[in-house]
Design an enzyme around this catalytic site. Structure first.
Site, short mmCIF file in Angstrom:
data_model
loop_
_atom_site.label_atom_id
_atom_site.label_comp_id
_atom_site.label_asym_id
_atom_site.label_seq_id
_atom_site.Cartn_x
_atom_site.Cartn_y
_atom_site.Cartn_z
N ASP A 57 61.57 9.38 57.67
CA ASP A 57 60.11 9.48 57.56
C ASP A 57 59.60 8.38 56.64
OD1 ASP A 57 60.17 11.88 59.00
OD2 ASP A 57 60.22 13.10 57.19
N GLU A 181 68.68 25.25 57.59
CA GLU A 181 67.46 25.71 58.26
C GLU A 181 67.78 26.20 59.67
OE1 GLU A 181 63.19 23.90 59.79
OE2 GLU A 181 64.11 23.07 57.98
N GLU A 217 62.20 29.29 58.37
CA GLU A 217 60.85 28.86 58.76
C GLU A 217 60.18 29.96 59.58
OE1 GLU A 217 58.90 25.57 61.71
OE2 GLU A 217 60.23 24.80 60.15
N HIS A 220 60.37 29.58 63.41
CA HIS A 220 61.72 29.58 63.96
C HIS A 220 62.25 30.99 64.15
CE1 HIS A 220 62.63 25.22 62.42
NE2 HIS A 220 61.60 25.28 63.25
#
Length: 395
Positions: A57, A181, A217, A220
């Site tokens: 990013d 995650e 999350e 998710h």
């Protein structure tokens, strides 16, 4: 309560969120690229505590060393100028075509070695930035076709990768913890470690699991049809809730990444209730950042992007206000008592009582009046109605 956020609220945003240009599988970008330095200054202006990022990013995949140093210099200066923190860093092992079959679990050994080296280099960067959490999202770790993977070997390689990274952190003396995650699918048809439960079970198999936890999350877990608040509660109960990603989702579909609270509002309320008030009978509490992982609508320009960032923080603060009032309401406390919420905090066995003692307690079995006990009115709907009334601001 003011809905004007301050750094004390510990709100953080991924650079990939406010920096999302709107490109998706069906259309090209609708916004120009956002300068990371501008993102830092704007988030600080809005009252955020920190910014997070994947390595790519911030630094392009093919950047030269000189370009890398220039980007990092400018970014670090912006952090210094604004006071914004970098509490978490993560690694992109999903965008470049080399990761089309995953990073840690690619069937190509040379790609696995490259992926692991990329992670180790990024751990060094995370430590330099003062991050405390290193998130691992295995977006490409999975399959579409069951015959394409030796599933046991894939889990072995995942364990090898995570343990190597965790061992490296310990060897270097970094103040970092790893947070896995979970996600059930997208971009892969089936992703390894798809839910909080899978992640917790996997961590138990690690050599260095003491510094490995989870980064659940909202969307998710809800994509899998699961209750997000239950998921983070179990992670918290296991003392493995190292980080959290908040957003909005409406049902079992693609990953919507809506503004927090703009999906299942009742679920968002109980999520904030748990994060801010903790378990009704006490227990571990979450003390980390409130991190927003969402996508600003591709229909908006950058004014809309910043409005959406503000909306995430405002929604959380409004829900926090409602959740605090909910727990403080004497009528709610009485309703929780009537419903047995506090009774659930009492151990089933008496102090020092054994299984044999219980079997010899005639009042608990032979003399137990199941028919009478079945008549108990738990009044769960009344308790939930009180919660909804607080959520809607009618109390």
């Amino acid at each position: 309560m003011s809905v004007q956020p301050t750094p004390a609220d510990h709100f953080t945003f991924g650079l990939w969120t406010v920096g999302w240009t709107g490109a998706d599988p069906f259309g090209v970008a609708t916004r120009k690229n956002l300068d990371p330095v501008e993102a830092v200054h704007k988030l600080a202006e809005l009252g955020a505590y920190g910014i997070t990022f994947h390595d790519n990013d911030l630094i392009p995949f093919d950047a030269t060393e000189a370009e890398r140093e220039k980007i990092l210099g400018d970014f670090n200066q912006a952090l210094k100028d604004t006071g914004l923190k970098v509490p978490m860093v993560t690694t992109n092992l999903f965008s470049h075509p080399v990761f089309k079959d995953g990073g840690f679990t690619s069937n190509d050994r040379s790609i696995r070695r490259f992926a692991l080296a990329k992670v180790l280099h990024n751990i060094d960067l995370a430590a330099e930035m003062g991050a405390e959490t290193f998130v691992m999202w295995g977006g490409r770790e999975g399959s579409e076709y069951d015959g394409s993977k030796d599933l046991a070997a894939a889990l072995d390689r995942m364990r090898e990768g995570v343990d190597t990274a965790a061992g490296y952190i310990k060897d270097k003396g970094y103040n970092l913890r790893i947070a896995l995650e979970p996600k059930p699918n997208e971009p892969r048809g089936d992703i390894f470690l798809p839910t909080v439960g899978h992640g917790l079970a996997f961590i138990e198999q690690l050599e260095h699991g003491d510094i490995v936890g989870l980064n659940p999350e909202t969307g998710h877990e809800q994509m899998a049809g699961l209750n997000f608040t239950h998921g983070i509660a179990q992670a918290l109960w296991a003392e493995k809730l190292f980080h959290i990603d908040l957003n909005g989702q409406r049902g079992i579909k693609y990953d919507q990444d809506l503004v927090f609270g703009h999906g299942d509002l009742t679920s968002a309320f109980f999520t904030v209730d748990l994060l801010e008030n903790g378990f009704p009978n006490g227990g571990p509490k979450y003390t980390g950042p409130r991190h927003f992982d969402y996508k600003p609508s591709r229909t908006d320009g950058y004014d809309g992007v910043w409005d959406s960032a503000k909306a995430n923080m405002s929604m959380y603060l409004l829900l926090k206000e409602r959740a605090l009032a909910f727990r403080a309401d004497p009528e709610v406390q009485e309703a929780m008592k009537t419903s047995g919420v506090f009774e659930l905090g009492e151990t089933t066995l008496n102090a020092g009582e054994s299984a044999a003692d219980l079997m010899n307690d005639s009042a608990s079995f032979a003399g137990f009046d199941a028919e009478a006990a079945a008549e108990r009115n738990f009044a769960f709907i009344r308790l939930n109605q009180l919660a909804i009334e607080h959520l809607l601001g009618s109390r």
